[in-house]
Scaffold this motif. Structure first.
Motif, short mmCIF file in Angstrom:
data_model
loop_
_atom_site.label_atom_id
_atom_site.label_comp_id
_atom_site.label_asym_id
_atom_site.label_seq_id
_atom_site.Cartn_x
_atom_site.Cartn_y
_atom_site.Cartn_z
N ALA A 73 0.84 -1.20 0.00
CA ALA A 73 0.00 0.00 0.00
C ALA A 73 0.87 1.25 0.00
N LEU A 74 1.92 1.26 0.83
CA LEU A 74 2.81 2.42 0.87
C LEU A 74 3.55 2.58 -0.45
N GLU A 75 3.93 1.47 -1.06
CA GLU A 75 4.61 1.54 -2.35
C GLU A 75 3.69 2.10 -3.42
N GLY A 76 2.40 1.72 -3.34
CA GLY A 76 1.42 2.25 -4.29
C GLY A 76 1.23 3.74 -4.14
N ILE A 77 1.14 4.22 -2.89
CA ILE A 77 1.01 5.65 -2.63
C ILE A 77 2.24 6.38 -3.16
N ASN A 78 3.42 5.81 -2.87
CA ASN A 78 4.67 6.41 -3.31
C ASN A 78 4.70 6.58 -4.83
N LYS A 79 4.25 5.57 -5.54
CA LYS A 79 4.27 5.60 -7.01
C LYS A 79 3.37 6.69 -7.55
N GLU A 80 2.19 6.85 -6.95
CA GLU A 80 1.25 7.85 -7.43
C GLU A 80 1.73 9.28 -7.15
N ALA A 89 8.82 9.62 -2.13
CA ALA A 89 8.09 10.62 -1.35
C ALA A 89 7.44 9.97 -0.13
N ALA A 90 6.86 8.82 -0.36
CA ALA A 90 6.24 8.09 0.75
C ALA A 90 7.30 7.20 1.37
N GLN A 91 7.80 7.60 2.52
CA GLN A 91 8.87 6.84 3.17
C GLN A 91 8.37 5.45 3.54
N LYS A 92 9.13 4.45 3.15
CA LYS A 92 8.71 3.08 3.40
C LYS A 92 9.14 2.67 4.80
N PHE A 112 -0.65 7.71 7.31
CA PHE A 112 0.50 8.07 6.47
C PHE A 112 0.06 8.83 5.23
N ALA A 113 -0.96 8.30 4.55
CA ALA A 113 -1.41 8.91 3.29
C ALA A 113 -1.93 10.33 3.52
N THR A 114 -2.77 10.49 4.53
CA THR A 114 -3.39 11.81 4.75
C THR A 114 -2.41 12.82 5.32
N SER A 115 -1.35 12.35 5.95
CA SER A 115 -0.35 13.29 6.49
C SER A 115 0.37 14.05 5.38
N LEU A 116 0.26 13.56 4.16
CA LEU A 116 0.92 14.20 3.02
C LEU A 116 0.09 15.32 2.40
N PHE A 117 -1.12 15.54 2.91
CA PHE A 117 -1.99 16.54 2.30
C PHE A 117 -1.41 17.96 2.42
N ASP A 138 -8.08 11.55 -4.78
CA ASP A 138 -8.05 10.69 -5.97
C ASP A 138 -6.66 10.06 -6.14
N ILE A 139 -5.63 10.86 -5.93
CA ILE A 139 -4.25 10.37 -6.11
C ILE A 139 -3.92 9.29 -5.10
N ILE A 140 -4.13 9.58 -3.82
CA ILE A 140 -3.77 8.57 -2.82
C ILE A 140 -4.69 7.36 -2.91
N GLY A 141 -5.94 7.60 -3.35
CA GLY A 141 -6.87 6.48 -3.52
C GLY A 141 -6.37 5.49 -4.55
N LYS A 142 -5.85 6.02 -5.67
CA LYS A 142 -5.30 5.14 -6.72
C LYS A 142 -4.10 4.36 -6.19
N GLY A 143 -3.27 5.04 -5.42
CA GLY A 143 -2.10 4.36 -4.85
C GLY A 143 -2.49 3.23 -3.92
N ILE A 144 -3.46 3.50 -3.07
CA ILE A 144 -3.92 2.48 -2.12
C ILE A 144 -4.56 1.31 -2.86
N GLU A 145 -5.38 1.62 -3.86
CA GLU A 145 -6.02 0.55 -4.65
C GLU A 145 -4.97 -0.34 -5.30
N LYS A 146 -3.93 0.29 -5.85
CA LYS A 146 -2.87 -0.49 -6.50
C LYS A 146 -2.13 -1.35 -5.47
N GLY A 147 -1.86 -0.76 -4.31
CA GLY A 147 -1.18 -1.52 -3.27
C GLY A 147 -1.96 -2.75 -2.85
N PHE A 148 -3.25 -2.58 -2.66
CA PHE A 148 -4.10 -3.71 -2.28
C PHE A 148 -4.13 -4.76 -3.39
#
Length: 202
Positions: A73-80, A89-92, A112-117, A138-148
């Motif tokens: 999930a964190l990797e997906g957020i990072n990619k987006e 950007a998203a520290q693993k 973690f995701a919302t702290s980046l807002f 929308d951006i973090i949602g796509k990242g989370i979806e991809k991570g899952f």
């Protein structure tokens, strides 16, 4: 095991006096090397099988599976977020020793995701805060979806996405979605407060 001989087609095109034969010592050495290569290949295959079996057993535990889910999930957020914030950007902060219950895993993903807002607001300033929030979600949602999706593909490939593991992933996903919705509502409320304060002054 048959002995190794030079190419018959090559020898056939040469005069009989020029035909080559490997010396006995070279032939024996080649046989030994071939045998060692087979042994090494067999060991590599066995080691890989053992590692895959161990990984499968480990992932049959709900906690191990949710650790994998958290990491992807964190990797997906990072990619987006990479096009906006740059790489990593998203520290693993994946750590197999942390609490990996569905509640704790979902809480860390959302937190973690919302702290980046705030950082997103700085990178994408806008007078329309609601649109800014919607774009970020929308951006973090796509990242989370991809991570899952990535985590589920791995678990399905190992044939462990069932029972406790599937229930844990499903529960975590629902909790993440609830957490994101709660964050959105809180932010929208915070946007209204300055307006209300201004109206009360006038």
């Amino acid at each position: 095991m048959s002995t190794i001989k030079p190419d018959a087609a090559v020898n056939a095109s040469r005069p009989s006096g020029y035909k080559t034969e490997l010396p006995a010592t070279a032939n024996a050495k080649a046989q030994e090397n071939y045998s060692q290569m087979l042994q090494k290949t067999g060991k590599d295959v066995l080691n890989q099988s053992i590692m895959q079996a161990n990984e499968k057993v480990a992932l049959q535990s709900g906690n191990k599976s949710l650790s994998l889910l958290y990491k992807t999930a964190l990797e997906g957020i990072n990619k987006e977020l990479e096009p906006i914030f740059g790489s990593n950007a998203a520290q693993k902060i994946y750590d197999s020793g942390i609490d990996t219950s569905p509640e704790a895993t979902a809480g860390r993903i959302v937190g973690f995701a919302t702290s980046l807002f705030t950082l997103y607001q700085q990178q994408r300033p806008s007078a329309d805060q609601e649109q800014q929030l919607n774009d970020f979600m929308d951006i973090i949602g796509k990242g989370i979806e991809k991570g899952f999706a990535d985590a589920i593909n791995i678990l399905q490939g190992l044939q462990v996405f069932e029972g406790e593991v599937k229930a844990g992933v499903d529960s975590t996903y629902e909790l993440v979605m609830q957490g994101l919705q709660k964050f959105r509502e809180q932010m929208l409320e915070s946007f209204k407060q300055p307006e209300q304060a201004e109206q009360s002054k006038s």
